[in-house]
Design a protein around this motif. Sequence first.
Motif, mmCIF file in Angstrom:
data_model
loop_
_atom_site.group_PDB
_atom_site.id
_atom_site.type_symbol
_atom_site.label_atom_id
_atom_site.label_comp_id
_atom_site.label_asym_id
_atom_site.label_seq_id
_atom_site.Cartn_x
_atom_site.Cartn_y
_atom_site.Cartn_z
ATOM 1 N N TRP A 186 16.047 -0.739 13.793
ATOM 2 C CA TRP A 186 16.918 -0.386 12.662
ATOM 3 C C TRP A 186 16.177 0.526 11.690
ATOM 4 C CZ3 TRP A 186 16.658 -0.574 7.433
ATOM 5 C CH2 TRP A 186 17.844 -0.333 6.733
ATOM 6 N N LEU A 187 14.947 0.138 11.319
ATOM 7 C CA LEU A 187 14.212 0.921 10.327
ATOM 8 C C LEU A 187 13.888 2.311 10.843
ATOM 9 C CD1 LEU A 187 12.928 1.095 7.557
ATOM 10 C CD2 LEU A 187 10.850 0.055 8.506
ATOM 11 N N SER A 188 13.619 2.431 12.150
ATOM 12 C CA SER A 188 13.292 3.748 12.703
ATOM 13 C C SER A 188 14.442 4.729 12.541
ATOM 14 C CB SER A 188 12.906 3.621 14.180
ATOM 15 O OG SER A 188 14.016 3.244 14.969
ATOM 16 N N LYS A 189 15.663 4.212 12.437
ATOM 17 C CA LYS A 189 16.836 5.066 12.253
ATOM 18 C C LYS A 189 17.172 5.273 10.775
ATOM 19 C CE LYS A 189 18.797 3.356 16.596
ATOM 20 N NZ LYS A 189 19.887 2.553 17.199
ATOM 21 N N HIS A 190 16.454 4.581 9.909
ATOM 22 C CA HIS A 190 16.778 4.631 8.480
ATOM 23 C C HIS A 190 15.561 4.972 7.626
ATOM 24 C CE1 HIS A 190 20.878 2.862 8.831
ATOM 25 N NE2 HIS A 190 20.363 2.286 9.902
ATOM 26 N N LEU A 191 14.592 5.663 8.215
ATOM 27 C CA LEU A 191 13.369 5.973 7.482
ATOM 28 C C LEU A 191 13.622 6.848 6.261
ATOM 29 C CD1 LEU A 191 10.838 6.644 10.394
ATOM 30 C CD2 LEU A 191 10.877 4.678 8.848
ATOM 31 N N SER A 192 14.631 7.676 6.323
ATOM 32 C CA SER A 192 14.874 8.632 5.242
ATOM 33 C C SER A 192 16.068 8.260 4.368
ATOM 34 C CB SER A 192 15.091 10.038 5.835
ATOM 35 O OG SER A 192 13.968 10.457 6.582
ATOM 36 N N ASP A 193 16.501 7.023 4.434
ATOM 37 C CA ASP A 193 17.641 6.614 3.611
ATOM 38 C C ASP A 193 17.353 6.842 2.130
ATOM 39 O OD1 ASP A 193 18.914 5.857 5.879
ATOM 40 O OD2 ASP A 193 19.128 3.741 5.359
ATOM 41 N N ALA A 194 18.362 7.312 1.420
ATOM 42 C CA ALA A 194 18.227 7.513 -0.020
ATOM 43 C C ALA A 194 18.090 6.170 -0.732
ATOM 44 C CB ALA A 194 19.449 8.271 -0.548
ATOM 45 N N ARG A 195 17.344 6.168 -1.802
ATOM 46 C CA ARG A 195 17.129 4.992 -2.650
ATOM 47 C C ARG A 195 16.500 3.844 -1.882
ATOM 48 N NH1 ARG A 195 19.468 5.267 -7.541
ATOM 49 N NH2 ARG A 195 17.640 3.992 -8.012
ATOM 50 N N GLN A 196 15.707 4.153 -0.891
ATOM 51 C CA GLN A 196 14.981 3.139 -0.134
ATOM 52 C C GLN A 196 13.483 3.365 -0.265
ATOM 53 O OE1 GLN A 196 15.948 1.479 3.997
ATOM 54 N NE2 GLN A 196 14.519 3.114 4.485
ATOM 55 N N VAL A 197 12.748 2.297 -0.538
ATOM 56 C CA VAL A 197 11.291 2.364 -0.624
ATOM 57 C C VAL A 197 10.714 1.419 0.418
ATOM 58 C CG1 VAL A 197 9.258 1.995 -2.076
ATOM 59 C CG2 VAL A 197 11.379 2.882 -3.091
ATOM 60 N N ILE A 198 9.888 1.972 1.311
ATOM 61 C CA ILE A 198 9.218 1.159 2.328
ATOM 62 C C ILE A 198 7.830 0.807 1.795
ATOM 63 C CG2 ILE A 198 8.465 1.027 4.725
ATOM 64 C CD1 ILE A 198 10.466 3.277 5.342
ATOM 65 N N VAL A 199 7.514 -0.480 1.791
ATOM 66 C CA VAL A 199 6.277 -0.960 1.173
ATOM 67 C C VAL A 199 5.408 -1.662 2.203
ATOM 68 C CG1 VAL A 199 5.278 -2.396 -0.641
ATOM 69 C CG2 VAL A 199 7.494 -1.283 -1.015
ATOM 70 N N HIS A 200 4.169 -1.201 2.322
ATOM 71 C CA HIS A 200 3.170 -1.836 3.187
ATOM 72 C C HIS A 200 2.324 -2.748 2.306
ATOM 73 C CE1 HIS A 200 0.201 -1.404 6.749
ATOM 74 N NE2 HIS A 200 -0.205 -2.412 5.987
ATOM 75 N N ALA A 201 2.506 -4.055 2.457
ATOM 76 C CA ALA A 201 1.707 -5.031 1.711
ATOM 77 C C ALA A 201 0.413 -5.267 2.473
ATOM 78 C CB ALA A 201 2.484 -6.336 1.563
ATOM 79 N N ALA A 202 -0.690 -4.808 1.922
ATOM 80 C CA ALA A 202 -1.965 -4.846 2.650
ATOM 81 C C ALA A 202 -3.056 -5.474 1.798
ATOM 82 C CB ALA A 202 -2.388 -3.435 3.053
ATOM 83 N N ASN A 203 -4.036 -6.065 2.476
ATOM 84 C CA ASN A 203 -5.171 -6.628 1.754
ATOM 85 C C ASN A 203 -6.092 -5.540 1.223
ATOM 86 O OD1 ASN A 203 -4.466 -9.353 2.076
ATOM 87 N ND2 ASN A 203 -5.315 -9.382 4.141
ATOM 88 N N GLY A 204 -6.071 -4.379 1.833
ATOM 89 C CA GLY A 204 -6.925 -3.290 1.382
ATOM 90 C C GLY A 204 -6.494 -1.962 1.975
ATOM 91 N N ARG A 205 -7.122 -0.913 1.506
ATOM 92 C CA ARG A 205 -6.774 0.437 1.920
ATOM 93 C C ARG A 205 -6.997 0.661 3.416
ATOM 94 N NH1 ARG A 205 -4.251 4.666 -0.982
ATOM 95 N NH2 ARG A 205 -3.835 6.038 0.778
ATOM 96 N N ALA A 206 -8.050 0.063 3.948
ATOM 97 C CA ALA A 206 -8.377 0.296 5.355
ATOM 98 C C ALA A 206 -7.250 -0.145 6.275
ATOM 99 C CB ALA A 206 -9.670 -0.429 5.716
ATOM 100 N N GLU A 207 -6.596 -1.243 5.938
ATOM 101 C CA GLU A 207 -5.484 -1.740 6.761
ATOM 102 C C GLU A 207 -4.344 -0.732 6.779
ATOM 103 O OE1 GLU A 207 -2.188 -5.310 6.408
ATOM 104 O OE2 GLU A 207 -4.237 -5.707 5.676
ATOM 105 N N TYR A 208 -4.060 -0.156 5.636
ATOM 106 C CA TYR A 208 -2.994 0.842 5.520
ATOM 107 C C TYR A 208 -3.377 2.128 6.251
ATOM 108 C CZ TYR A 208 0.062 4.227 3.056
ATOM 109 O OH TYR A 208 0.950 5.220 2.726
ATOM 110 N N ASP A 209 -4.618 2.590 6.052
ATOM 111 C CA ASP A 209 -5.066 3.840 6.656
ATOM 112 C C ASP A 209 -5.142 3.766 8.182
ATOM 113 O OD1 ASP A 209 -5.270 4.991 4.176
ATOM 114 O OD2 ASP A 209 -7.436 4.707 3.989
#
Length: 300
Positions: free
Chosen positions: A37-60
């Motif tokens: 579902w999300l792969s088809k809605h990555l660019s939806d208006a007024r949507q913010v995708i948030v990566h909750a991570a313990n640190g920057r390395a996990e996100y990177d």
Amino acid sequence: MQLRHLTSLATLLALPSLVPAQSASRDMQPLVVTGEWLSKHLSDARQVIVHAANGRAEYDAGHVPGARLLPFSTYAIQLDGLSSQMAPVAQLDSALESIGVNDGDRLVIYGQPLSVARLLVTLEYLGLRGKVSVLDGGVDTWRERGLPLSREPVSATTGSFTPNVDASIVVDASWVATNSASAGIALLDARAPEFYLGYSAGQMPRAGHIPDADNVPFSSLTGELTQLRDQPKLSRLFAAAGVAKGDTVVTYCHIGMQASLLYYAARRLGYNAKIYDGSYEDWSKRSDLSVVNESLPRKP
């Protein structure tokens, strides 16, 4: 808790897996969304995708394209000698605005199970219930499905967010002591049975559990790829712990992290849910509050 509840877990979790349909009213977003579902809605208006991570390395190391990093330390802090407590509202407000969240936005959040569940509690506390969806299985399932990952950091214009705090979501020791035995209240301990039963104190002042609490170990809530178990299995786990339809579920654990995952599971099943943020770390320090230690020999 009767021991039959513990021995029944293996049987319950061996049941066939079903994939329930998630529905929402026109005003409420689904609590759980799939990677497809999300792969088809990555660019939806007024949507913010948030990566909750313990640190920057996990996100990177790889994140959903367009996802913005929200470090765990921005929304869970040490407070009054207790671990992983709800941060002050002003700090939470600033953290969300720093990643571009505005009033009226819809959020899709993901991360490791405990981190993302803790973020769900936080966002619902800020008044965003019905505006937040959890990506089932997080980046692990996203990767397993062969969906694209990005290593490019995402910047955002500072947002304008107005908290509408629902203070009823977070309860304290006084609330638990007053209400845990009340009809319609199901107090659930998310710790492993060894801690719940009192065989290990887990570095707490006293071993055991809060009176009237039953045990649903957090480890029983997720399966392969850290996906939350399907609704039929979760329902059976809650039923084995004595939770009835219409109950208000109140969760706790050691410091409030495992309890957040149990809160998420309760919300997935449609229960009104609350969390005892101080959890057993707070309760066991209070000598005026009793504990139940089922590992001790019973008096004749």
